[in-house]
Write an enzyme that holds these catalytic residues in place. Sequence first.
Site, short mmCIF file in Angstrom:
data_model
loop_
_atom_site.label_atom_id
_atom_site.label_comp_id
_atom_site.label_asym_id
_atom_site.label_seq_id
_atom_site.Cartn_x
_atom_site.Cartn_y
_atom_site.Cartn_z
N HIS A 154 31.44 16.12 -23.92
CA HIS A 154 30.38 17.07 -24.24
C HIS A 154 29.64 16.72 -25.52
CE1 HIS A 154 28.46 20.97 -23.72
NE2 HIS A 154 28.63 21.21 -25.01
N ASP A 171 32.87 15.23 -19.68
CA ASP A 171 32.57 16.53 -20.28
C ASP A 171 33.30 17.64 -19.52
OD1 ASP A 171 31.46 18.82 -21.35
OD2 ASP A 171 29.41 18.07 -21.30
N SER A 203 26.68 24.15 -22.84
CA SER A 203 25.42 23.73 -23.45
C SER A 203 24.29 24.61 -22.96
CB SER A 203 25.12 22.27 -23.17
OG SER A 203 25.39 21.53 -24.32
#
Length: 764
Positions: free
Chosen positions: A733, A698, A613
Amino acid sequence: SKTVLVIGAGACSALGGLWLWWRWRKYRVLFNPVFDEHGVPVERMETPKEILFGKVEGENRGPCPMDPPIKRKDDLFWLRDDTRSDPQVLAHLNRENAYFEHKFKPLRRLHTKIYREFVSHVKETDEEVPYPWGDYMYYTRTVKGLSYPIHCRKPMNRKDEARAEEVVLDINLLSKGKKYCDVHSVEPSPDHKLIGFTVDHTGYETFEIKIKDMTTGRLVPLGVGGSAGQLVWGLHNSEFFYTTMDSEHRPYKVWRHILGEDQSKDVCLFTEEDELFWVDIEKTCSGRFLIVETCSPTTSETHVLDLQDSKATLSVVQPRIKDHRYSVEHWGDHFYIITNMDKCINSKLVKTRISSPGRDHWVEVLPYEKSTKLDYLVCFADHVVINGRCDGLKMCRIMEMRTGVVHDLTFDEECYDIYPKKNKKFDTQMFRFGYSSLITPHSTFEYDMTTKNKTKLKEQEVPGYDRNLYRTARIMAQARDGEQVPVSLVFHKDCAWAKSKTPSPMMLYGYGSYGICIDPSFDSKTISFLDRGMIYAIAHIRGGGEMGRQWYEEQGKFLTKMNTFTDFCDCAEHLIKLGMTTSSRLAISGRYLYSPCPVLSASVLCDLLARRSAGGLLMGAVMNLRPDLFRAVVAGVPFVDIMATMSDPSIPLTITEWEEWGNPNERRFFDYMLTYSPVDNIRDAHYPALLVTAGLNDPRVPYWEPAKWVARLREKSKSKKPLLLRTDMSSGHFAASDRYRLMAERSIEYAFVVDQLGCSDLLQ
């Protein structure tokens, strides 16, 4: 009465004991407060963990690690728990969640209102345009109150439409009793009697493969797990291909499974030993070849398997050469290849005979255009659709294969998004594609590639939305080095800036990594911003691929990565100088937004799968550069502890990511990355209000990165603005898989933003 008192006292004591037991189990405290007015107190390690950058015996630290290694200390290392089960760590995350709930409580009414707005703009019971595949028309539909789509089909030419529907897969049934349900692939077998699909119930992106028998409606006993999510059928129902991952969550093996046999008997067709590379599989549009593509962010290599030849084995098209990227499709007697060879950074189209696939035999099909970037192909019996970008926007270029004549699809709006839909029929003149803009809802078109007639089959219905109330624009902001950076804008015609050229509250969005393009597409949730007089802006900063591959490779990665962050700040300052907004009315966000495109080349998909990210990294970096420039920040699953993570090859994705950010075990990258790593550049400053989201499971950005970042920010920030961390304890995620829960999560972010910007009320 004494007996009653004794029983009552005993009951109270028991209840008190249960309460204390629950409090200890959840928060690891008995009588002390769970949090204080500043947040959650965080413990420090008496002996901080030494983080080594450079050579470490027994570990892959890259080809040129520093020797001796550099040592840095981390007194919050205890927050890292690879098992996600340490009671002390879970208690800390629960305490952070409790603090978030406490601070967010005054906004619950606003949150509920925005959530209802989100739902009001969704046609909850809806159906996608069916697309032909074999003897069926396939589609998905949604039902009001149900969280997941239902995959369906109808036989072609069936007169009784009402009774013709067959439910291929109802994900709502599949999700029963599960907190998370992500279905990655839904693939009919070649004769359409079986349906293969992959499902993940944890958010860790490890999938189980399942097969449904459409004759009986039951699942076929299979027991194939540990998949990376891909499933490709062979030429017949008897076999399919899939990929599995190594211990670092990297897809690296390709397997052939024969139905009816145990997974232990599966044959491994390909293994990628180089930890920089990820493997992906797909089938050519013609259906003849299995494509196995292994790629790093800079280099790729493709292998093919002729499914029509039972004796064929996997063979390489062109052995890998460092920094050479290419992708392969099939048409007729040739492979058609998009390649960056001969220094064509934005790629060109070549072809070669199937019998002689190596690059020595590649013949140019179209001359290279520096201003046009080629991404991937969609092939048909008489045409090939070339998908790419030109002048910062997506393009579709149609090539008639008998004549070689090429023409482009054209559109009227200044900024828009186009993408192929599912085109499963090879022998057809019709090309299905999707279209949207910041004010035009997603639409499905059918384009006759011979007559050049374009037909709109359906436009997404958005209840309560009138596009005539909104305006879009595309402007250029000058970066500090003179580069022109595009910014896409959408706003209500009655907002302050549109009516009187006075500043409006604004949400500025950016991503700027992996060469990923953030195109100006429609999102009904944005209406809740616009109807409060906000401007929504997208900064197409370097590090993305909007302006071509050089926007990423030459100007936005490795030792030029700082351009990404300064571009974003320069765009913000440009918008302020234009009078559109002010620093006190400017919010920013960097969560990755999904592209609706269902057709991607394996190399593009590899980039997406390997992604961390980076939007959260952008938020952290610009907050440190210019904490005074923004009022509020939303950072979704942010990649912020870049130094510690990128030095450790045991963390999933790390080695692959060295070709994106650089390897901090090497001196030049260590020095450069340290200048922008968010956790390492926090300073005494008045930081903006911050909402951070994370997912416990995640695998891309482990939860401890945002947890450490928030803890360190609270130490340094001189501001009294809230610094909040919200961790989803059951997802990964990509946040919630349930569409209603996902809207509820996004409405939390929206409520936080509009409260901070002081624009909670709708325009009159």
